[in-house]
Design an enzyme around this catalytic site. Sequence first.
Site, PDB file in Angstrom:
ATOM      1  N   ASN A  74       0.963  -1.054  -0.004  1.00 43.25           N
ATOM      2  CA  ASN A  74      -0.060  -0.025  -0.039  1.00 43.25           C
ATOM      3  C   ASN A  74       0.983   1.049  -0.203  1.00 43.25           C
ATOM      4  OD1 ASN A  74      -1.699   2.105   0.395  1.00 43.25           O
ATOM      5  ND2 ASN A  74      -2.562   1.536   2.443  1.00 43.25           N
ATOM      6  N   TRP A  75       0.949   1.961  -1.042  1.00 45.67           N
ATOM      7  CA  TRP A  75       1.999   3.066  -1.378  1.00 45.67           C
ATOM      8  C   TRP A  75       1.213   4.356  -0.504  1.00 45.67           C
ATOM      9  CZ3 TRP A  75       3.819   2.626  -7.028  1.00 45.67           C
ATOM     10  CH2 TRP A  75       4.779   1.765  -7.177  1.00 45.67           C
ATOM     11  N   LYS A  76      -0.060   4.386  -0.122  1.00 41.47           N
ATOM     12  CA  LYS A  76      -0.542   5.462   0.306  1.00 41.47           C
ATOM     13  C   LYS A  76      -0.377   6.719  -0.801  1.00 41.47           C
ATOM     14  CE  LYS A  76      -0.186   3.497   5.051  1.00 41.47           C
ATOM     15  NZ  LYS A  76       0.149   3.459   6.276  1.00 41.47           N
ATOM     16  N   HIS A  91      -9.552   1.497   5.128  1.00 42.30           N
ATOM     17  CA  HIS A  91      -8.192   1.480   5.889  1.00 42.30           C
ATOM     18  C   HIS A  91      -8.513   2.425   6.987  1.00 42.30           C
ATOM     19  CE1 HIS A  91      -3.902   2.599   6.400  1.00 42.30           C
ATOM     20  NE2 HIS A  91      -3.575   1.509   5.634  1.00 42.30           N
ATOM     21  N   GLU A 103      -6.609   4.615   8.041  1.00 39.50           N
ATOM     22  CA  GLU A 103      -6.225   6.250   7.626  1.00 39.50           C
ATOM     23  C   GLU A 103      -7.714   6.903   7.025  1.00 39.50           C
ATOM     24  OE1 GLU A 103      -2.790   5.554   5.619  1.00 39.50           O
ATOM     25  OE2 GLU A 103      -1.912   5.137   7.297  1.00 39.50           O
ATOM     26  N   GLU A 160      -5.402  -4.741  10.901  1.00 39.52           N
ATOM     27  CA  GLU A 160      -4.796  -3.830  11.238  1.00 39.52           C
ATOM     28  C   GLU A 160      -4.755  -3.149  12.677  1.00 39.52           C
ATOM     29  OE1 GLU A 160      -4.610  -0.202   8.580  1.00 39.52           O
ATOM     30  OE2 GLU A 160      -7.005  -0.334   8.600  1.00 39.52           O
ATOM     31  N   GLY A 190       2.733   2.221  11.034  1.00 37.18           N
ATOM     32  CA  GLY A 190       3.610   3.111  10.604  1.00 37.18           C
ATOM     33  C   GLY A 190       4.252   3.625  11.716  1.00 37.18           C
ATOM     34  N   SER A 199       3.632  -2.416  10.221  1.00 34.41           N
ATOM     35  CA  SER A 199       4.990  -2.238  10.356  1.00 34.41           C
ATOM     36  C   SER A 199       5.706  -3.736  10.122  1.00 34.41           C
ATOM     37  CB  SER A 199       5.294  -2.029  11.834  1.00 34.41           C
ATOM     38  OG  SER A 199       5.163  -0.696  11.966  1.00 34.41           O
ATOM     39  N   GLY A 257       2.977  -1.269   4.302  1.00 38.67           N
ATOM     40  CA  GLY A 257       2.884   0.422   3.981  1.00 38.67           C
ATOM     41  C   GLY A 257       4.428   0.768   3.864  1.00 38.67           C
ATOM     42  N   GLY A 258       5.099   1.300   4.417  1.00 38.22           N
ATOM     43  CA  GLY A 258       6.251   1.653   4.425  1.00 38.22           C
ATOM     44  C   GLY A 258       7.137   0.890   3.762  1.00 38.22           C
TER      45      GLY A 258
END
Length: 250
Positions: A9-11, A94, A96, A166, A172, A212, A233-234
């Site tokens: 997920n590149w956000k 999600h 966010e 999640e 993150g 993470s 994510g990251g």
Amino acid sequence: MRKKIVIGNWKMNMTRGETKSLLTIVKESVKDNTVDVAFAVPFTDIETARDVLEDTNIIVGAQNVHTEPRGAYTGEISVEMLKDLGVDCCIVGHSERRKYFGETDEIVNKKAKVLIEANIIPVICVGETLDEREQGIHLDLIRTQVKKALADIESTRAEEVIIAYEPLWAIGTGVTASSEQAEEVCSFIRYIVAEVYGVSISENVRILYVGSVNENNAKELFAMENIDGALVGGASLKPTFIEIINAAKE
Ligand code: 13P
């Protein structure tokens, strides 16, 4: 036997140039198809990602969709537009989007349904805050999130849905849930899916861990019985994402 899936997920990251560079590197290492690999990219990168990944099995996904088919919804993207771009999966609910954009369980359910209707796999995110976990209400909350998200999705389509757990306190933050904590909730989610659709369907639904995930902890998480991969994510923004994909193969 559930096939593992690793979804990046590149956000709100990556320009088209960056998309091309990273996917060109990653695709060389993802030639066999023992594991499904997907990238949920910003809308503006979808076409570039599709072009780079044209000759591969890597799935291109989106991070959001609107519930309505068309109309006066400035700034929104419809399911038909995603379909037109060749999108095969889409994240919904999600944390966010729930937190910053007011996405409720009802909206998540509507989005999941329009995606299923269009043969796009919904990746439904559920999870608790640290406070909810500390109060001991996280399993009740997750039961509600899962049941509301799946409302009115026919049993014949249920196996296409992916559910991603999640824990918000692990998003993150560099803090990962222990593999036992992650397994406990993922197996609980499978139990809820079994309550809704029966055990045999629940055995075929893929349930992912989110939070993470990196090249050092992926293998242990993927070894858990009810964890069928990860939404990353990251760590999906770097070529070392390949190591996470490889961890799912073993
Ligand atoms: P991180 O892997 O950066 O914690 O992000 C998780 C996530 O939100 C993926 O959708």
